[in-house]
Design an enzyme around this catalytic site. Structure first.
Site, mmCIF file in Angstrom:
data_model
loop_
_atom_site.group_PDB
_atom_site.id
_atom_site.type_symbol
_atom_site.label_atom_id
_atom_site.label_comp_id
_atom_site.label_asym_id
_atom_site.label_seq_id
_atom_site.Cartn_x
_atom_site.Cartn_y
_atom_site.Cartn_z
ATOM 1 N N TYR A 1 0.812 -1.190 0.104
ATOM 2 C CA TYR A 1 -0.026 0.026 -0.161
ATOM 3 C C TYR A 1 0.864 1.356 0.028
ATOM 4 O O TYR A 1 1.674 1.159 0.739
ATOM 5 C CB TYR A 1 -0.966 0.246 1.189
ATOM 6 N N ASP B 1 -6.082 12.692 -25.443
ATOM 7 C CA ASP B 1 -6.347 11.518 -25.185
ATOM 8 C C ASP B 1 -5.537 10.488 -25.891
ATOM 9 O O ASP B 1 -6.110 10.225 -27.100
ATOM 10 C CB ASP B 1 -7.816 10.970 -24.937
ATOM 11 N N THR C 1 -3.006 5.290 -22.245
ATOM 12 C CA THR C 1 -2.716 3.893 -21.507
ATOM 13 C C THR C 1 -1.425 3.532 -21.714
ATOM 14 O O THR C 1 -0.493 4.144 -22.556
ATOM 15 C CB THR C 1 -3.796 2.876 -22.040
ATOM 16 N N ARG D 1 -0.863 -3.204 -18.530
ATOM 17 C CA ARG D 1 -2.418 -2.683 -18.513
ATOM 18 C C ARG D 1 -2.479 -1.357 -17.590
ATOM 19 O O ARG D 1 -2.202 -1.656 -16.362
ATOM 20 C CB ARG D 1 -3.481 -3.718 -18.031
ATOM 21 N N LYS E 1 -0.814 -0.344 -25.187
ATOM 22 C CA LYS E 1 -1.274 -0.381 -26.302
ATOM 23 C C LYS E 1 0.213 -0.678 -27.074
ATOM 24 O O LYS E 1 0.823 -1.320 -27.052
ATOM 25 C CB LYS E 1 -2.184 0.674 -26.975
ATOM 26 N N GLU F 1 -0.323 4.839 -0.639
ATOM 27 C CA GLU F 1 -1.209 6.012 -0.973
ATOM 28 C C GLU F 1 -0.589 7.143 -0.817
ATOM 29 O O GLU F 1 0.386 7.337 0.046
ATOM 30 C CB GLU F 1 -2.425 6.109 -0.128
HETATM 31 N N1 DSN Z 1 -10.885 -0.413 -25.442
HETATM 32 C C1 DSN Z 1 -9.959 0.435 -26.014
HETATM 33 C C2 DSN Z 1 -9.980 0.035 -27.518
HETATM 34 O O1 DSN Z 1 -10.020 -1.021 -27.980
HETATM 35 O O2 DSN Z 1 -9.703 1.089 -28.347
HETATM 36 C C3 DSN Z 1 -10.328 1.844 -25.557
HETATM 37 O O3 DSN Z 1 -10.468 2.013 -24.320
#
Ligand code: DSN
Length: 426
Positions: A60, A206, A232, A241, A235, A62
């Site tokens: 933890y 984003d 994120t 993740r 990707k 925080e």
């Molecule tokens: N679920 C993601 C995608 O496949 O583009 C976006 O959050």
């Protein structure tokens, strides 16, 4: 290092919980046995997986490094400090926060830092390639904020910057968001910045889908233009993740507070450490070559599908994904997804701009190259994948001939992935 790693012990998992061990092995088999064309997925390195499967998961923490609400954080502090430093360096950002659990959490924090419920936000329409958190009525963003949507032009299928400017002037949004989940082209961040400045809005990008291409210097960066960039890490960037936020220094305090304590509790320190590992990997010349190849592969795949009679939305791609209109071959996105799956090709159905079909049976599919590029595939492989995919989406599943055709394609896919396997066996 004096202490041997005490980490993922698969034998123990198999002994204690054979059911879940079986799931883990089945997923590995699925990844190894087929083609992963989902544009938002990738195959993380063993180093990232080792950090994720480490005892940092127990802690933890925080708060932020040096300012925690729990004792014993001196070790995990180092991981977060290294991760933040690497991220700032990689993206030339003044501030980085690696604690968001996901892209949606990062977006929630960015909204919280700059807007109050009831304020107006201007973002891309979900139906045209935006994201749930960009103002969809079924999401917090559409329920707590007055969401106004911009679209792509019907003729070019490119973002309509004139419309963005008109909507900004008319609605005076608090935040203008650029970024999408199914937009294959580059975004003109300068144009967005100018519009945001004109109406006094915060400019948020984003970058979840393309931040990995930015890391690899394969496409222009939004960082010099945006007040805040959310993303994120799993990707094209190929980390664990999770989410992250980059910003100008002036917004650092508001964003950090919006992540913790406003919208999250304890950070996932194993994930923060794994993000640090991914940033190191993404800083290498090998990764830059990877990012270039991701784009070259997506372009080759898009062209190959066009050669098979399908239509690439906007005429092609500048990024890691292509959006394919299947109407010219008379197949729906859901049929294509199911048929591809039967041929061991994983992808997702997707609405195309101005789609006349319903969301669960849209007119298109989205295909992406991050995973197959990680496996070492190149343009010639993409041409072969395009041919196999075209055969699959045209096969009449449920008829003896169609099912035989899909089984035949699945065999060809197995042969293809055997040449460039995911997670090769030692
Ligand atoms: N679920 C993601 C995608 O496949 O583009 C976006 O959050």
């Amino acid at each position: 290092m004096s202490t041997p790693f005490w980490g993922p012990d698969f034998d123990a998992l198999q002994q204690q919980d054979p059911e879940i061990a079986g799931v883990v092995l089945n997923e590995l088999d699925r990844l190894r046995g087929g083609l992963q064309l989902i544009a938002s997925e990738n195959l993380t390195s063993p180093a990232v997986l080792a950090a994720l499967g480490s005892t940092l998961s127990n802690k933890y923490a925080e708060g932020y490094p040096g300012r925690r609400y729990y004792g014993g954080c001196q070790v995990v502090d180092v991981a977060e400090e290294i991760g933040i430093a690497r991220t700032k360096e990689l993206f030339g950002a003044e501030h980085a926060n690696l604690q968001p659990h996901s892209g949606a959490s990062a977006n929630l924090a960015a909204y919280a830092a700059f807007a109050e419920p009831g304020d107006t936000v201007l973002a891309m329409d979900l139906k045209q390639g935006g994201h749930l958190t960009h103002g969809s009525k079924v999401n917090f963003s559409g329920q707590w904020f007055n969401a106004v949507s911009y679209t792509v032009r019907e003729d070019s299928e490119l973002i309509d910057y004139d419309q963005v400017r008109d909507l900004a002037r008319e609605n005076r949004p608090k935040i203008i968001i650029a970024g999408a989940t199914a937009y294959p082209r580059l975004i003109d961040f300068k144009a967005f910045r100018e519009i945001a400045d004109e109406v006094g809005a915060i400019f948020m990008v984003d970058a979840a889908h393309f931040i990995g291409l930015v890391a690899g210097k394969a496409i222009p960066s939004p960082v010099p233009y945006a007040d805040v960039v959310t993303a994120t890490t799993h990707k094209v960037l190929r980390g664990p993740r999770g989410g992250m936020i980059l910003s100008r220094a002036e917004h650092a305090k508001a964003l950090d507070k919006a992540v913790f304590p406003f919208s999250q509790g304890g950070p996932l320190m194993h994930s923060v450490a794994a993000k640090a590992v991914a940033m190191k990997e993404a800083s290498t010349p090998e990764y830059q070559a990877y990012a270039d190849q991701v784009i070259a592969n997506a372009q080759a795949l898009s062209k190959s599908l066009e050669a098979e009679g399908m239509r690439a939305v906007s005429g092609g791609t500048d990024t890691h994904l292509a959006l394919i209109d299947l109407r010219p071959i008379g197949v729906t996105g859901s049929e294509a997804e199911a048929r591809s799956e039967a041929a061991r090709i994983t992808l997702n159905k997707n609405a195309i701009p101005y789609d006349p079909a319903p969301p669960m049976k849209p007119s298109g599919i989205r295909v992406g190259s991050p995973s197959v590029t990680t496996q070492g595939m190149v343009e010639t492989d993409m041409v072969e994948i395009g041919r196999l995919l075209a055969r699959a989406v045209k096969a009449e599943q449920g008829t003896p001939a169609g099912d035989a055709e899909l089984a035949d394609i699945a065999e060809a896919v197995s042969a293809l992935v055997a040449r460039a396997p995911a997670y090769p066996r030692p």
